[in-house]
Design an enzyme around this catalytic site. Sequence first.
Site, PDB file in Angstrom:
ATOM      1  CG  ASP A  62       6.149  11.302   9.533  1.00  0.00           C
ATOM      2  OD1 ASP A  62       6.581  12.217   8.825  1.00  0.00           O
ATOM      3  OD2 ASP A  62       6.331  10.216   9.056  1.00  0.00           O
ATOM      4  N   GLY A  98       6.499   4.259   4.291  1.00  0.00           N
ATOM      5  CA  GLY A  98       6.809   5.410   5.084  1.00  0.00           C
ATOM      6  C   GLY A  98       8.147   5.341   5.902  1.00  0.00           C
ATOM      7  N   GLY A  99       8.019   6.436   7.019  1.00  0.00           N
ATOM      8  CA  GLY A  99       9.432   6.411   7.527  1.00  0.00           C
ATOM      9  C   GLY A  99       9.920   5.293   8.419  1.00  0.00           C
ATOM     10  CG  PHE A 100       8.009   4.930  11.674  1.00  0.00           C
ATOM     11  CD1 PHE A 100       8.975   5.072  12.444  1.00  0.00           C
ATOM     12  CD2 PHE A 100       6.885   5.839  11.338  1.00  0.00           C
ATOM     13  CE1 PHE A 100       8.933   6.383  13.326  1.00  0.00           C
ATOM     14  CE2 PHE A 100       6.751   6.920  12.269  1.00  0.00           C
ATOM     15  CZ  PHE A 100       8.016   7.175  13.176  1.00  0.00           C
ATOM     16  N   GLY A 101       8.695   2.092   7.681  1.00  0.00           N
ATOM     17  CA  GLY A 101       8.640   0.849   7.093  1.00  0.00           C
ATOM     18  C   GLY A 101       7.478   0.700   6.121  1.00  0.00           C
ATOM     19  CG  LEU A 104      -1.944  -1.129   1.256  1.00  0.00           C
ATOM     20  CD1 LEU A 104      -2.651  -0.921   2.569  1.00  0.00           C
ATOM     21  CD2 LEU A 104      -3.192  -0.864   0.201  1.00  0.00           C
ATOM     22  N   GLY A 105       2.049   1.239   0.635  1.00  0.00           N
ATOM     23  CA  GLY A 105       2.820   2.337   0.492  1.00  0.00           C
ATOM     24  C   GLY A 105       4.017   2.107   1.529  1.00  0.00           C
TER      25      GLY A 105
END
Length: 809
Positions: free
Chosen positions: A616, A500-503, A497-498
């Site tokens: 974030d 991000g900064g954390f995974g 799905l996408g």
Amino acid sequence: MVVRPIFSFFCISIVVLSLLRMSGATDIMSSVQSIRKGETLVSSGRKFELGFFSTGSSNNSFLGIWLVASPETVVWVANRNSALTDSKGTLEISYEGELVLLNQSKSVVWSTNSTKVLGNPVAHLLDSGNLVLRERNSLDSTDYSWQSFDYPSDTILVGMTLGWNFRTGLEHYLTSWRSVDDPSLGDYTGKYKIDGLPQLEIVRNGSVKVYRSAPWNGVYINDVAEVSTPVARSIFVHNETAAYFAIETLIDDITIRITLSPDGVAQAFLLKSGSTKWDMIQSLPYDPCDNYGYCGANGVCRVNQSPRCLCLQGFIPKSQAEWDMLNPARGCIRKVPLNCSRGEGFMRLSQVKLPDLIDFQLFKNMSLKECKVECLKNCSCMAYANSDIRGPGCLLCFGNLIDIRDINDDGSHQYLFLRLPASELDSSRSLSNKLVTITVASAISGLLIGGTALSIIWKRRMKSQGLPSGMDGIDLPLYDFDTVSVASNHFSQTNKLGEGGFGSVYKGTLSTGQEVAIKRLSKYSGQGPDEFMNEVLLIARLQHRNLVGLVGCCIEGDERMLIYEYMPNKSLDYFLFDHDRSSSLAWKRRFDIVLGIARGLLYLHQDSKLQVIHRDLKTSNILLDADINPKISDFGLARIFRGDDTEAQTRRIVGTYGYMSPEYAFDGKFSVKSDVFGFGVLLLEIISSKRNRGFQHPDHHHNLLGHAWLLWREGRAMELIDESVCASFVESQAERCIQVGLLCVQKFPENRPAMSSVVFMLANEGATLPPPKEPGFFVERSSGSLDAHLVREEPFTANVVMVTLPEGR
Ligand SMILES: *[C@@H]1O[C@H](CO)[C@@H](O)[C@H](O)[C@H]1NC(C)=O
Ligand SMILES: *[C@@H]1O[C@H](CO)[C@@H](O)[C@H](O)[C@H]1NC(C)=O
Ligand SMILES: *[C@@H]1O[C@H](CO)[C@@H](O)[C@H](O)[C@H]1NC(C)=O
Ligand SMILES: *[C@@H]1O[C@H](CO)[C@@H](O)[C@H](O)[C@H]1NC(C)=O
Ligand SMILES: *[C@@H]1O[C@H](CO)[C@@H](O)[C@H](O)[C@H]1NC(C)=O
Ligand SMILES: *[C@@H]1O[C@H](CO)[C@@H](O)[C@H](O)[C@H]1NC(C)=O
Ligand SMILES: *[C@@H]1O[C@H](CO)[C@@H](O)[C@H](O)[C@H]1NC(C)=O
Ligand SMILES: *[C@@H]1O[C@H](CO)[C@@H](O)[C@H](O)[C@H]1NC(C)=O
């Protein structure tokens, strides 16, 4: 006017207002008087107030009763399903002596239905919060022809009852609001059921049980209350005239209420005199085992044990595979069917909540011995119990045993005798002991783990001190790696799905069919399994309608995964920054999204037990549910990646340029005010459909914040609004949004408002807003320094930055 949840700022301003309005306030309305918007009845002790109110951003108005000390706490609503669509309602007494609510065209939208004709009726708001219709000169102080206490909304107060009045034939029960700002009849009802043994039940849609208490054991109901506490106690009455549950306070200067929330949770709150903040003292359902039938038929739920669900002795899972997947809802079946053969007997279970009364017989004066004989006579009798701990009383249970759980109730001597074939009985003696040991052990370990011990005490008592209860019962399903891998199609690209900064985030479908979003955390968190689990449990406790809910987690080797509820409408950026899709977001929707995000963030900052700084916030972290309600995602992750949240400075910056406050981007300093900055950016992006980062304008080279600031200074702020909402927007709201947005992105953190003020300013038409000062990054950007910084650290297209700042910065 009424906004939930409670903001102390808001309360104070309203209290002042009502004090001013108080001159000439009265608690009685005669038949020649009427009440319109802005006019109220105030009870003689100035505790309760009756008048018109509106909720949320709608123009609907309702007639209701609220607390003078806490005006956002509406305890009763008259016209719940017939809202006035404007604020021009009138309350008066009709020729027939009924209270009637008329709309602008004088049609009756709501009326009382009294049983008695009065000669000279008056409406009187009593200090208990009861609105009564009575004879003007009546000496009998309880001779009412109608009273609001007979028609509870979602709240019971002291003096109200939950249950039956056999004289009037009325049942008093609670119906939740549809949502926190919609008082119309919601999906949940809370009733005191009196067929068989009395018990409390919360039911969804009129038929789906979501919670039921233990049955009345002759003295008390275990879940609801113990006998007494210093300030309040519960009352049970069962006689010829009435059968009900009620609460009473033992000291004068507190107010207590039980409210059924729009999502079906019955919560008891306490308000101390002089305070404007309610303390939650009890909440039901409280822990997972309180969810009706959690372990399925013939299962036992043990809240602090793992696995939580166990089949009763003599039973096996109906589907071992699903049981192993921690999906016990299909329940258990008998290993060996009963057939009334010789040798069948009973095993005694203590400290359990008796099964739900579905197919049962009750013999009020039968002894336990006779009860056993009675049960053995009928092959479909599955179990029996002593129904009244004070003496005789026999309960026979037929069919499946549903909703059994462990309880901590040593005093009661109430037992469930489970029928077993001879073959099971041999082992049952030792097992019976084992079950008792388990319960005792869990109670003791509970005492060691402070929070759990409190949860047990809370279950049984209305505690005197208003400790905020939180959700200590939460714990979270743990999924193994293979299950998650299968659910996400082995983390395939098509499921992604996408990022991000954390995974990375993957869509998954659990074996139950539930759709989830799986966040596979990148591997640098460096936390051990226990530490990680602790953090995740903290995150799981953060529950708010504007936060994405956590469904479970997975820890295996180096893998750390969080499993969230799946949001079908993707994220806000998907809508906002696409020309066609953004035009589908009308003004009202955008405003509701802004308010929702603000409320979610307020909860994280202030209303939850832990103060969480998101760090974030950005449009791609705002997910939209099926009804386009905004839900903040990725909250609390900063905790996992950093460990200690009290430290205000960090060497690794986790965040996204364009949303980061100056003090965070440059110095790594963060606080709730850094989140406020991010929120301001979000707000301005939402109303303009433009990204702050990458914003371009032919006349200058400022970013969106700079652009907004320039327009504001020139008095042309409205030009910021996305043209596609021009048809639908409310100018005063839009102006307020822009101003609040600019206040949030001010350069110095101390100038930015707290989220509580932000919510107040957004939600209140009349709020006075200070003028904003120059936004952060206004000068920096024009001097080019930040751009240089950006170009050096990351390619422009990357959304997320991880910067390691040099030591000693
Ligand atoms: C509320 O009332 C105002 C002014 O009468 C009107 O402009 C607005 O459209 C109404 N809002 C809704 C949601 O009906
Ligand atoms: C008043 O109520 C009547 C009946 O419900 C309705 O037909 C009418 O439109 C309402 N008038 C206003 C001004 O809301
Ligand atoms: C009024 O009460 C009577 C009996 O008490 C009942 O039959 C009738 O439906 C009620 N009407 C309304 C509008 O509630
Ligand atoms: C049952 O409740 C759900 C929400 O809990 C609601 O969406 C649904 O429409 C309700 N169904 C009926 C038949 O009322
Ligand atoms: C039933 O109990 C209530 C509350 O204790 C009491 O006021 C009432 O008189 C009782 N009725 C009878 C018939 O005992
Ligand atoms: C009843 O069940 C037992 C096993 O529990 C079995 O041995 C016995 O034959 C059964 N009797 C009848 C009449 O089915
Ligand atoms: C049970 O109560 C009924 C009347 O309510 C009485 O006739 C009967 O004798 C009682 N039985 C026992 C065993 O006490
Ligand atoms: C056994 O109990 C069930 C449930 O109450 C009832 O329907 C059935 O008639 C009883 N059977 C006998 C033999 O009493």
